[in-house]
Design a protein around this motif. Structure first.
Motif, short mmCIF file in Angstrom:
data_model
loop_
_atom_site.label_atom_id
_atom_site.label_comp_id
_atom_site.label_asym_id
_atom_site.label_seq_id
_atom_site.Cartn_x
_atom_site.Cartn_y
_atom_site.Cartn_z
N ARG A 195 -1.50 -13.87 18.61
CA ARG A 195 -2.76 -13.59 19.33
C ARG A 195 -3.63 -12.62 18.52
O ARG A 195 -4.86 -12.73 18.52
N LEU A 196 -2.99 -11.68 17.85
CA LEU A 196 -3.73 -10.74 17.00
C LEU A 196 -4.42 -11.47 15.84
O LEU A 196 -5.59 -11.20 15.53
N MET A 197 -3.71 -12.40 15.21
CA MET A 197 -4.30 -13.17 14.11
C MET A 197 -5.47 -14.03 14.60
O MET A 197 -6.48 -14.17 13.92
N LEU A 198 -5.32 -14.60 15.80
CA LEU A 198 -6.42 -15.37 16.38
C LEU A 198 -7.65 -14.50 16.57
O LEU A 198 -8.77 -14.88 16.22
N ALA A 199 -7.45 -13.31 17.15
CA ALA A 199 -8.57 -12.40 17.39
C ALA A 199 -9.28 -12.06 16.09
O ALA A 199 -10.52 -12.00 16.03
N ASP A 200 -8.51 -11.84 15.04
CA ASP A 200 -9.07 -11.48 13.74
C ASP A 200 -9.99 -12.58 13.22
O ASP A 200 -11.13 -12.33 12.78
N CYS A 201 -9.51 -13.82 13.27
CA CYS A 201 -10.32 -14.95 12.77
C CYS A 201 -11.54 -15.20 13.65
O CYS A 201 -12.64 -15.47 13.15
N LEU A 202 -11.37 -15.10 14.95
CA LEU A 202 -12.47 -15.38 15.88
C LEU A 202 -13.57 -14.32 15.76
O LEU A 202 -14.76 -14.63 15.83
N ALA A 203 -13.18 -13.07 15.59
CA ALA A 203 -14.18 -12.00 15.46
C ALA A 203 -15.03 -12.20 14.21
O ALA A 203 -16.25 -11.97 14.23
N TRP A 204 -14.41 -12.63 13.11
CA TRP A 204 -15.18 -12.91 11.89
C TRP A 204 -16.22 -13.99 12.14
O TRP A 204 -17.35 -13.92 11.65
N ARG A 205 -15.87 -14.97 12.94
CA ARG A 205 -16.79 -16.07 13.24
C ARG A 205 -17.83 -15.69 14.29
O ARG A 205 -18.73 -16.47 14.58
N GLY A 206 -17.69 -14.51 14.87
CA GLY A 206 -18.64 -14.08 15.89
C GLY A 206 -18.32 -14.61 17.27
O GLY A 206 -19.16 -14.52 18.17
#
Length: 631
Positions: free
Chosen positions: A296-307
């Protein structure tokens, strides 16, 4: 029933079940373990419980496995023996999977003590190995000592397989101590050992760890290639835990916040992994709580970069909740860091500093240089933006001292954490007015390949009055960010470009850039429901990309009527009444040529080709009645 009657009945039931399952007794191992235990048949209860536990592990049912291991330990004690180290390690691993750290630690320490008392060096290695794994989530120094001790035991035994596994753990410890280049040779040596032994599981685990080492070293293309290989290996082995971990990290090797300190790299299938949340689903299905928090942490990291801030916030908060529940410090640090970064992106500086302070404190307690840098860099940036420059400088100085430069540590060998450190240092230099220093920290090559670096270098060049260079750097950075899905960053380039235009008195170009920035930024938070974050973001957006000034009544009217001025609208209304240019000139008290210019302007602004079109439009807009009232 009396106790002796119950015992006799359990014994009879066990015998009947075993007879009815002759040749396939394993199908009833869990039931047999229960009845033989209740009957006081301790050797049989232990045997059946261990078989049932293994079956539960094979089908990813850790809670059921733990119940059987507990029964096996109790049966061993009832039989007058001490549980052997291997049994304690097996039970401890199950506790670890379920996130029960104290129980896992107790089992592993008891196994270590028992192995040393028996002089069993193989079991001593096993206990040291699992302790090194367990403590990586809480204390890197302690984890490192266990791992080095395990390697010493493996070498003393002369067992190549154990040596390779320990090499992997010591190598991974170096990676998490911000020295991946020291860890890579350990993994490569381990891989060679496993490949010679045709140990498929050992090869799969080593390729996975080697991929992580290259990821932390900033070599994302190599990491992606290795992770793709590890996915094939884990799939062939039906190793769902390994598969979940590899899928999670593969996502962030592509464009993500974690890799944004260096050039972004594309990862085939990353968008599908984000959409399906496959890593999280696998971790949840097998009951691996730490793995679920991590994915879930890795998902959050990628999603935040994408806005995609709303979904990123959800994933980061879910990760934190699980990490706190199982007392996993490493993923608590990561989740707090991610929530702080999102708050920083959305201009909520108090929230960002609070979250990042917590993450940085946990990182210090862990003793992980990697996490200290990964949390410290955004914390320093948050302090810079809140004008606490001394506080930011103190954090950066602390991080800079953590890793003594090795003779061959050059810019080309910069780690992920080192890249973040440079970006934070450049931001502090900008805030101090040291524009030349900021430009020197970020080379033109780095700016060309790394959007975050391009934004900082462009700002420094603009401050030095080198507007043309700044615009070129920012345009290139914006294009790179968009190409790699960097929605969180792209709008900031528009805002920065608008600021350069404004400084050089190109107001129309500035307005266009600011409007583009505001439109893109508003879309990023369209589904965010956190009021505090939204309020902070809107205020920050206004600072970065100022809104257009309020319109006067005349400007509002022009906007409403296709941009036509009042006199042009009067001319259009009179055209609708069928008047010629001469008649319009007499009615308005102006020259005929002026009327001609009004008509030409109206045709151009409304994109019409004839007076008849103007007449129809004027009637539809109610201009005819308005002009009659005035004339």
């Amino acid at each position: 029933l009396l106790a002796r009657e119950r015992v006799a009945l359990h014994r009879a039931i066990a015998a009947a079940i075993e007879q009815s399952h002759a040749g396939a007794a394993h199908d009833a191992d869990d039931v047999l373990a229960y009845h033989t235990f209740e009957a006081g048949m301790w050797p049989e209860a232990r045997r059946f419980a261990l078989r049932a536990a293994q079956h539960a592990l094979d089908v990813s049912a850790p809670r059921e496995a733990l119940q059987q291991f507990e029964r096996a330990v109790a049966a061993t004690v009832q039989a007058g023996r001490q549980p052997e180290p291997a049994l304690l390690v097996a039970r401890g691993r199950t506790h670890e999977t379920l996130g029960a750290f104290p129980q896992a630690n107790d089992d592993f320490l008891a196994a270590l003590e028992a192995a040393r008392a028996d002089g069993d060096r193989h079991e001593e290695w096993s206990a040291l190995h699992v302790l090194g794994m367990l403590w990586a989530a809480r204390d890197y120094e302690r984890a490192g000592q266990y791992r080095r001790d395990a390697l010493d035991v493996a070498r003393a035994l002369g067992d190549p397989s154990l040596v390779a596994r320990s090499l992997n753990r010591v190598g991974n410890w170096s990676v998490n101590r911000e020295d991946p280049h020291a860890g890579i040779p350990h993994h490569e040596e381990a891989l060679a050992i496993f490949e010679r032994a045709a140990d498929r599981r050992g090869v799969a685990e080593t390729v996975d760890l080697l991929a992580m080492a290259h990821h932390m070293a900033g070599a994302q293309e190599t990491a992606i290639r290795l992770y793709e290989r590890s996915l094939e290996l884990f799939t062939a082995l039906d190793d769902r835990r390994g598969l979940a971990n590899a899928l999670a990290v593969l996502m962030i090797c592509g464009p993500s916040h974690q890799t944004s300190g260096g050039p972004p790299h594309e990862c085939a299938g990353a968008d599908a992994l984000l959409a399906s949340e496959r890593a999280t689903k696998i971790a949840h299905e097998i009951g691996w709580r730490a793995g679920e928090a991590f994915s879930r942490l890795m998902l959050a990291d990628c999603l935040a970069w994408r806005g995609e801030y709303a979904r990123a916030l959800r994933c980061a908060r879910e990760s934190l909740a699980i990490a706190e529940e199982i007392e996993h410090l490493e993923w608590q640090c990561g989740a707090q860091r991610m929530l702080g970064i999102i708050a920083l992106d959305l201009f909520d500086l108090p929230e960002a500093i609070a979250r990042l302070d917590v993450a940085h404190d946990i990182a210090r307690r862990l003793g992980s240089t990697n996490w200290i840098r990964m949390s410290g860099a955004p914390l320093a940036i948050a302090r810079v933006r809140s004008r606490d420059l001394p506080g930011a400088a103190a954090i950066l100085d602390e991080m800079d001292r953590l890793v003594a430069p090795a003779p061959d540590r050059t810019r080309s060998r910069r780690t992920i954490g080192g890249g973040f450190l440079v970006l934070a240092q450049a931001e502090l230099a900008l805030a101090r007015g040291d524009l030349d220093g900021a430009v020197a920290m970020i080379t033109s090559d780095e700016a060309a390949s790394t959007p975050r670096a391009a934004l900082l270098r462009g700002a420094a060049l603009a401050g030095l009055g080198r507007g043309e260079e700044a615009m070129a750097v920012m345009a290139s950075g914006r294009e790179t960010a968009l190409r790699h899905g960097g929605g969180s960053l792209a709008w900031r380039f528009d805002a920065a470009i608008g600021a350069v235009h404004l400084a050089e008195r190109r107001r129309l170009e500035a307005r266009r850039a600011f409007d583009a920035a505001r439109s893109a930024a508003a879309a990023l938070v369209a589904d965010v429901t956190d009021v505090a974050l939204l309020t902070a973001f809107r205020a920050g957006m206004d600072d970065e990309a100022p809104p257009p000034p309020e319109r006067t009544a005349g400007q509002a009217a022009r906007a409403e009527f296709g941009g036509l001025t009042r006199r042009e609208r009067d001319a259009a209304a009179l055209i609708a009444q069928g008047k010629s240019n001469r008649a319009i000139a007499r009615a308005l008290g102006i020259g005929e040529r002026t009327v001609e210019s009004y008509v030409a302007a109206a045709l151009a602004k409304l994109e019409f080709t004839s007076r008849a079109q103007i007449a129809v439009w004027a009637a539809e807009q109610g201009l005819v009645e308005a002009v009659r009232e005035r004339h």
